[in-house]
Scaffold this motif. Sequence first.
Motif, PDB file in Angstrom:
ATOM      1  N   ILE A  38       8.557  -1.493   1.918  1.00 45.13           N
ATOM      2  CA  ILE A  38       9.796  -1.568   1.144  1.00 45.13           C
ATOM      3  C   ILE A  38       9.569  -2.004  -0.299  1.00 45.13           C
ATOM      4  N   SER A  39       8.674  -2.965  -0.524  1.00 48.05           N
ATOM      5  CA  SER A  39       8.539  -3.526  -1.869  1.00 48.05           C
ATOM      6  C   SER A  39       7.371  -2.959  -2.669  1.00 48.05           C
TER       7      SER A  39
ATOM      8  N   PRO B 131       9.511   1.415  -4.166  1.00 47.16           N
ATOM      9  CA  PRO B 131       9.782   1.517  -5.610  1.00 47.16           C
ATOM     10  C   PRO B 131       8.942   2.594  -6.294  1.00 47.16           C
ATOM     11  N   ALA B 132       7.658   2.705  -5.898  1.00 50.90           N
ATOM     12  CA  ALA B 132       6.788   3.702  -6.514  1.00 50.90           C
ATOM     13  C   ALA B 132       7.250   5.118  -6.187  1.00 50.90           C
ATOM     14  N   TRP B 133       7.543   5.368  -4.916  1.00 49.85           N
ATOM     15  CA  TRP B 133       8.008   6.695  -4.504  1.00 49.85           C
ATOM     16  C   TRP B 133       9.362   7.012  -5.115  1.00 49.85           C
ATOM     17  N   PHE B 134      10.265   6.031  -5.122  1.00 54.21           N
ATOM     18  CA  PHE B 134      11.606   6.220  -5.683  1.00 54.21           C
ATOM     19  C   PHE B 134      11.525   6.595  -7.161  1.00 54.21           C
ATOM     20  N   LEU B 135      10.687   5.898  -7.932  1.00 54.06           N
ATOM     21  CA  LEU B 135      10.563   6.193  -9.358  1.00 54.06           C
ATOM     22  C   LEU B 135       9.767   7.469  -9.603  1.00 54.06           C
TER      23      LEU B 135
ATOM     24  N   ALA C 227       8.343 -11.945  -6.322  1.00 50.29           N
ATOM     25  CA  ALA C 227       8.883 -10.663  -6.770  1.00 50.29           C
ATOM     26  C   ALA C 227       7.892  -9.947  -7.684  1.00 50.29           C
ATOM     27  N   GLU C 228       7.246 -10.697  -8.557  1.00 50.70           N
ATOM     28  CA  GLU C 228       6.270 -10.106  -9.476  1.00 50.70           C
ATOM     29  C   GLU C 228       5.034  -9.614  -8.740  1.00 50.70           C
ATOM     30  N   ARG C 229       4.686 -10.288  -7.650  1.00 52.33           N
ATOM     31  CA  ARG C 229       3.547  -9.827  -6.849  1.00 52.33           C
ATOM     32  C   ARG C 229       3.801  -8.423  -6.320  1.00 52.33           C
TER      33      ARG C 229
ATOM     34  N   LYS D 219       3.945  -5.844  -9.189  1.00 55.27           N
ATOM     35  CA  LYS D 219       2.603  -5.458  -9.639  1.00 55.27           C
ATOM     36  C   LYS D 219       2.004  -4.403  -8.720  1.00 55.27           C
ATOM     37  N   GLN D 220       2.176  -4.578  -7.415  1.00 51.99           N
ATOM     38  CA  GLN D 220       1.614  -3.600  -6.490  1.00 51.99           C
ATOM     39  C   GLN D 220       2.308  -2.241  -6.636  1.00 51.99           C
ATOM     40  N   ALA D 221       3.635  -2.267  -6.826  1.00 56.44           N
ATOM     41  CA  ALA D 221       4.357  -1.012  -7.052  1.00 56.44           C
ATOM     42  C   ALA D 221       3.918  -0.374  -8.366  1.00 56.44           C
ATOM     43  N   ARG D 222       3.782  -1.192  -9.423  1.00 57.24           N
ATOM     44  CA  ARG D 222       3.344  -0.685 -10.731  1.00 57.24           C
ATOM     45  C   ARG D 222       1.968  -0.045 -10.640  1.00 57.24           C
ATOM     46  N   ASP D 223       1.038  -0.726  -9.968  1.00 63.99           N
ATOM     47  CA  ASP D 223      -0.321  -0.201  -9.855  1.00 63.99           C
ATOM     48  C   ASP D 223      -0.356   1.084  -9.040  1.00 63.99           C
ATOM     49  N   THR D 224       0.556   1.220  -8.083  1.00 63.37           N
ATOM     50  CA  THR D 224       0.652   2.459  -7.299  1.00 63.37           C
ATOM     51  C   THR D 224       1.123   3.601  -8.183  1.00 63.37           C
ATOM     52  N   VAL D 225       2.115   3.338  -9.028  1.00 60.85           N
ATOM     53  CA  VAL D 225       2.593   4.356  -9.966  1.00 60.85           C
ATOM     54  C   VAL D 225       1.499   4.741 -10.960  1.00 60.85           C
TER      55      VAL D 225
END
Length: 214
Positions: free
Chosen positions: A76-77, A81-85, A103-105, A108-114
């Motif tokens: 979910i976290s 977010p990566a797939w949604f964006l 939340a930032e952790r 960061k993982q979602a950002r790095d996936t993107v």
Amino acid sequence: MTTKSTATPDEILLRELEAREQAQAHPHVYARRVAELESARHHLLMYEELERGILNDEWDDLVVNMPPGSAKSTVISRILPAWFLGRFPKKNVIIASHTASLAERWSKQARDTVACPEHSLIFEDSSLSRDSTAVSRWLTTQGGECLAAGVGMSILGFRADLAIMDDPISGWEQAQSLTQLQKVHEWFKSDLKSRLKPRAKIVLVCQRMSANDM
């Protein structure tokens, strides 16, 4: 004896394009490709619900209530977010948790996936913008944005199409305090929900610790 592939370059390209389309349409395929995450049955159930709500508009609010160690936050976290964006590169996401650091952790993982090459192959029009890459707030090249916030923080000035609340309660002690729970509820109702755009989705990730929790 090794058998050589008889596929033509056009057939290989077609298979690759079909694989990308599958990852665009199905978050569990996306997760396997960008993060090498294999899905158990309960993960597939989560992914199925996400498709129903986000792609088919069958719900506005989803609660994911599972015990520790279920990898629910990874789904979910990080992946969502990566797939949604990737699907909607101009939309906005809020990831909220009981502290800004947690939340930032996940942000960061979602950002790095993107930012990974596989994401850009799947979603050619969506990648991480170099202009804003902080873990607390980052952008896609199409103007989409992700904000990480702790419960209680001000999020005025930010609007979201998807809000994720991942463990809004810090632990058992807070869960037994009606005063502390009331603060969480009030922030959710007064701050987070007021920041949502029309037709926005909310996903709550939690472990039940009180009859009065989220």
